[in-house]
Scaffold this motif. Structure first.
Motif, mmCIF file in Angstrom:
data_model
loop_
_atom_site.group_PDB
_atom_site.id
_atom_site.type_symbol
_atom_site.label_atom_id
_atom_site.label_comp_id
_atom_site.label_asym_id
_atom_site.label_seq_id
_atom_site.Cartn_x
_atom_site.Cartn_y
_atom_site.Cartn_z
ATOM 1 N N GLY A 240 -6.101 16.516 -10.780
ATOM 2 C CA GLY A 240 -7.219 16.529 -9.847
ATOM 3 C C GLY A 240 -7.700 15.147 -9.457
ATOM 4 O O GLY A 240 -8.667 15.029 -8.694
ATOM 5 N N ALA A 241 -7.074 14.097 -9.967
ATOM 6 C CA ALA A 241 -7.534 12.738 -9.687
ATOM 7 C C ALA A 241 -6.324 11.820 -9.515
ATOM 8 O O ALA A 241 -5.940 11.094 -10.430
ATOM 9 C CB ALA A 241 -8.436 12.225 -10.809
ATOM 10 N N PRO A 242 -5.716 11.840 -8.335
ATOM 11 C CA PRO A 242 -4.529 11.010 -8.107
ATOM 12 C C PRO A 242 -4.887 9.529 -8.092
ATOM 13 O O PRO A 242 -6.007 9.162 -7.719
ATOM 14 C CB PRO A 242 -4.048 11.466 -6.726
ATOM 15 N N GLU A 243 -3.951 8.732 -8.508
ATOM 16 C CA GLU A 243 -4.149 7.280 -8.483
ATOM 17 C C GLU A 243 -4.045 6.719 -7.068
ATOM 18 O O GLU A 243 -4.484 5.591 -6.808
ATOM 19 C CB GLU A 243 -3.102 6.578 -9.360
ATOM 20 N N ILE A 244 -3.448 7.506 -6.175
ATOM 21 C CA ILE A 244 -3.150 6.998 -4.834
ATOM 22 C C ILE A 244 -3.532 8.038 -3.782
ATOM 23 O O ILE A 244 -3.280 9.242 -3.951
ATOM 24 C CB ILE A 244 -1.645 6.656 -4.718
ATOM 25 N N LEU A 245 -4.140 7.558 -2.718
ATOM 26 C CA LEU A 245 -4.345 8.356 -1.514
ATOM 27 C C LEU A 245 -3.508 7.741 -0.401
ATOM 28 O O LEU A 245 -3.371 6.522 -0.315
ATOM 29 C CB LEU A 245 -5.833 8.353 -1.112
ATOM 30 N N ILE A 246 -2.938 8.596 0.422
ATOM 31 C CA ILE A 246 -2.021 8.112 1.455
ATOM 32 C C ILE A 246 -2.583 8.452 2.833
ATOM 33 O O ILE A 246 -2.966 9.600 3.097
ATOM 34 C CB ILE A 246 -0.619 8.736 1.292
ATOM 35 N N TYR A 247 -2.643 7.437 3.674
ATOM 36 C CA TYR A 247 -3.156 7.585 5.041
ATOM 37 C C TYR A 247 -2.098 7.123 6.035
ATOM 38 O O TYR A 247 -1.186 6.362 5.683
ATOM 39 C CB TYR A 247 -4.421 6.735 5.236
ATOM 40 N N ALA A 248 -2.251 7.574 7.269
ATOM 41 C CA ALA A 248 -1.372 7.116 8.347
ATOM 42 C C ALA A 248 -2.202 7.070 9.629
ATOM 43 O O ALA A 248 -3.201 7.797 9.763
ATOM 44 C CB ALA A 248 -0.173 8.043 8.504
ATOM 45 N N PRO A 249 -1.823 6.224 10.586
ATOM 46 C CA PRO A 249 -2.580 6.135 11.834
ATOM 47 C C PRO A 249 -2.736 7.502 12.493
ATOM 48 O O PRO A 249 -1.767 8.256 12.620
ATOM 49 C CB PRO A 249 -1.738 5.181 12.690
ATOM 50 N N SER A 250 -3.964 7.792 12.911
ATOM 51 C CA SER A 250 -4.263 9.112 13.462
ATOM 52 C C SER A 250 -3.540 9.367 14.768
ATOM 53 O O SER A 250 -3.332 10.524 15.154
ATOM 54 C CB SER A 250 -5.774 9.245 13.680
ATOM 55 N N ASP A 251 -3.143 8.326 15.460
ATOM 56 C CA ASP A 251 -2.443 8.517 16.734
ATOM 57 C C ASP A 251 -0.946 8.738 16.539
ATOM 58 O O ASP A 251 -0.191 8.821 17.509
ATOM 59 C CB ASP A 251 -2.687 7.324 17.665
ATOM 60 N N GLY A 252 -0.514 8.839 15.295
ATOM 61 C CA GLY A 252 0.901 9.115 15.029
ATOM 62 C C GLY A 252 1.798 7.913 15.179
ATOM 63 O O GLY A 252 3.023 8.045 15.096
ATOM 64 N N SER A 253 1.235 6.752 15.356
ATOM 65 C CA SER A 253 2.082 5.577 15.553
ATOM 66 C C SER A 253 2.585 5.050 14.215
ATOM 67 O O SER A 253 2.073 5.398 13.144
ATOM 68 C CB SER A 253 1.304 4.476 16.282
ATOM 69 N N LEU A 254 3.606 4.241 14.306
ATOM 70 C CA LEU A 254 4.167 3.581 13.134
ATOM 71 C C LEU A 254 3.903 2.090 13.324
ATOM 72 O O LEU A 254 4.553 1.433 14.140
ATOM 73 C CB LEU A 254 5.668 3.866 13.032
ATOM 74 N N VAL A 255 2.922 1.586 12.601
ATOM 75 C CA VAL A 255 2.505 0.200 12.783
ATOM 76 C C VAL A 255 3.497 -0.723 12.084
ATOM 77 O O VAL A 255 3.791 -0.541 10.902
ATOM 78 C CB VAL A 255 1.080 -0.017 12.225
#
Ligand SMILES: [Cu+2]
Length: 470
Positions: A240-255
Motif C-alpha cells: 500500500g506504500a510504493p517507493e515510486i510514483l510514475i507520471y507522464a506528460p498529460s498530452d501524451g508527448s515523449l519529452v
C-alpha cells in the motif's frame, strides 16, 4: 547483440580415438568481479564454423611419422595423428587463448546469487540483459524470479489490474496460466486496491512533491518518469506504500530531455498525469534475493546494473562510470529489486499489472507490438526454434528437438562460452561449433538428422549436454 551461424549440419558423430586436447583449460572462468580491466573484445568472436563438407588438411603435420611401413627392426611408430583431431585441438586451444583476453568492464557490479535460470527464455524470465559499452559488455538488467514466478505478459490473459479485479468479482474459473488460487487472487486484488487508493491520492504531481517524492526528471518510453521517496526504501515491502510514483506528460508527448522538478510542494514542469507505481527494495534492506512481494507469482521483479541515469539528455545511458559522471549523470553499480505496478485509472496495462512496459504510456502502442519490441530473444529469433539459455556455467543437460528444428542458444552468462560438438575428450568440431559466444551472443544450431549427440563448451570442460533429435 545477436549472432547467427550459417547452416550447420548435425552429422552423426564419428567415433575416434581420444584427442589430446581434453581438459582444454578453465583459465577463463575467473569470477567476473575479480577480472582486471583490459581490452574487452566482445565483437571478435570466432567466425561461424566451417561446413562439415570441408575436407581435412591433406598434408600431414610436420611431426607425422613416415607413412611407409616401418622395417621390422624399427620400433613400432606412434599411430599417425588424425588430421581432424589435430585441427580440433588447435581450434580449441585458440578459443582458450582468445577467451583469456576477455574481461568485463572495470566496474563493481553486483549480481544476485543463486539465480535460477530454469524458467529462462522468451519473453524473458530470469535472465540478464547485456549492453555493449566502450569498456566491454556489461550486464545492465536481471529479471526475476528467484524461485517460482509466472510471467503474465500476454494481452489475451486477464492480468491487468482491471482484468484481475473483474476476474475475482466474476467468480469465473481462473486460467491455469495464472497459477493462482481463488483465495490468492482475492488477496492480490486486495493488495492492488490498497495500492490504487494510494495512487489516486497522488494523482497530481504536486501531491507527490508535497509527500516528499523526488522526480528523476527522466521520461522513459512506455514507462514514464519515476518519482521516488528515499525514506520509503527503509520500510521494506508494503503493497500500500510504493517507493515510486510514475507520471507522464498529460498530452501524451515523449519529452526528450530533463522533465522538470519539485520546488517545495509544487511541480515545475509540463502537466503530468499519474500513470503507475513502482517498488524499489535495496538489497541492504531486504537482502540480495528478491522479496516475496505480492501474493501469488505474477510479480516479476527486476534489478538494474551499471546504469547511468539522467545525463544532460534526460535519458538513461549505457556507458562507463567515468563517461557517465563526465556527462553529468548519476551512476549506479546496482539498484535494488524493482517492480512496476500499473494501477492508475486510464493506464491499465494489457501486458499485465506488473509488466515492465506499459503500452498505454507514451509512445502509446499496440500491446503486442510493445511486447515484441521488448522480447529478450531479439528480432532475429527463428520461427519454431527451441531457445536454450547458457547461464551459470551450464547448458541445459538435455535438449530435445524435432528433426529439422533448430536450437537457438543465448549466452546470458558473464563470460564467453562455446557450443561445440563432441566431448572435451573427443571433440568433433566438424559436426558443429559455435565459436566463441560472448555474453549476450546468440547462436542457432539447425538439425537435419535424428540421433543423440553430445555437446560441450571448449572453455569449461564441465559444461556438457546431450542433444536428442527425433
Ligand atoms: Cu563455457
Amino acid at each position: 547483440m545477436t549472432r547467427r551461424a550459417g547452416a550447420v549440419l548435425v552429422a552423426v558423430l564419428v567415433a575416434s580415438v581420444s584427442a589430446s586436447c581434453g581438459g582444454s583449460g578453465d583459465e577463463t572462468s575467473a569470477a567476473p568481479t575479480t577480472a582486471t580491466p583490459a581490452t574487452a573484445a566482445p565483437a571478435t568472436a570466432a567466425p561461424a564454423t566451417e561446413p562439415p563438407s570441408t575436407p581435412p588438411p591433406t598434408t600431414a603435420p610436420p611431426t607425422a611419422p613416415p607413412t611407409t611401413a616401418p622395417a621390422t627392426t624399427v620400433p613400432e611408430p606412434e599411430p599417425e595423428p588424425d588430421p581432424d583431431q589435430v585441427r580440433d585441438a588447435a581450434t580449441l586451444q585458440a578459443y582458450v587463448a582468445e577467451a583469456a583476453s576477455f574481461t568485463q568492464a572495470d566496474t563493481a557490479w553486483l549480481l544476485p546469487d543463486d539465480l535460477d535460470p530454469s524458467a529462462g527464455g522468451a519473453p524473458g524470465m530470469t535472465r540478464y540483459v547485456f549492453r555493449e559499452t566502450s569498456a566491454g559488455v556489461v550486464p545492465t538488467l536481471v529479471e526475476g524470479p528467484i524461485g517460482r514466478q509466472v510471467r503474465c505478459q500476454d494481452p489475451d490473459l486477464p492480468c491487468s489490474y482491471r482484468d484481475l479485479v473483474e476476474l475475482h468479482a466474476s467468480g469465473d474459473p481462473i486460467p491455469d496460466a495464472l497459477s493462482i488460487t481463488a483465495d490468492q487472487l482475492g488477496a492480490l486484488v486486495g493488495q492492488l486496491d490498497t495500492l490504487a487508493a494510494f495512487a489516486i491520492r497522488h494523482a497530481e504531481p504536486d501531491a507527490a512533491c508535497a509527500a516528499g517524492f523526488v522526480s528523476d526528471a527522466i521520461q522513459t518510453p512506455n514507462m514514464g518518469s519515476h518519482f521516488h521517496r528515499a525514506r520509503s526504501f527503509l520500510d521494506g515491502f508494503d503493497p500500500g506504500a510504493p517507493e515510486i510514483l510514475i507520471y507522464a506528460p498529460s498530452d501524451g508527448s515523449l519529452v526528450n530531455g530533463p522533465l522538470g522538478y519539485c520546488a517545495g510542494d509544487v511541480w515545475i514542469g509540463p502537466d503530468l498525469s499519474l500513470v503507475g507505481t513502482a517498488f524499489l527494495l535495496p538489497p541492504d534492506v531486504v537482502g540480495i534475493e528478491h522479496p516475496e512481494g505480492f501474493t501469488g507469482d505474477l510479480d516479476n521483479w527486476h534489478s538494474h546494473f551499471n546504469l547511468c541515469r539522467g545525463n544532460a539528455r534526460g535519458r538513461d545511458a549505457f556507458v562507463t562510470r567515468a563517461e557517465c559522471e563526465a556527462a553529468g549523470g548519476s551512476w549506479f553499480d546496482a539498484i535494488g529489486w524493482m517492480l512496476h505496478a500499473w494501477v492508475a485509472p486510464g493506464f491499465d496495462s494489457q501486458l499485465g499489472v506488473f509488466s515492465m512496459w506499459n503500452p498505454t504510456i507514451a509512445p502509446v502502442a499496440d500491446p503486442d507490438a510493445v511486447r515484441a519490441a521488448r522480447q529478450v530473444r531479439g528480432s532475429d529469433f527463428p520461427d519454431g526454434a527451441r531457445q536454450s539459455l547458457i547461464t551459470n556455467f551450464a547448458f541445459e543437460r538435455t535438449l530435445t528437438v524435432d528433426v529439422g528444428q533448430s536450437i537457438y542458444f543465448n549466452n546470458v552468462d558473464s563470460v564467453p562460452h562455446t557450443v561445440s560438438a563432441g566431448t572435451p575428450d573427443d571433440p568433433d568440431l566438424a559436426s558443429f561449433d559455435s565459436g566463441l559466444l560472448s555474453p549476450g551472443d546468440n547462436w542457432e544450431l539447425p538439425t537435419s538428422e535424428a540421433g543423440t549427440f553430445s555437446l560441450f563448451c571448449a572453455l569449461h570442460p564441465d559444461m556438457t549436454a546431450t542433444l536428442i533429435v527425433d
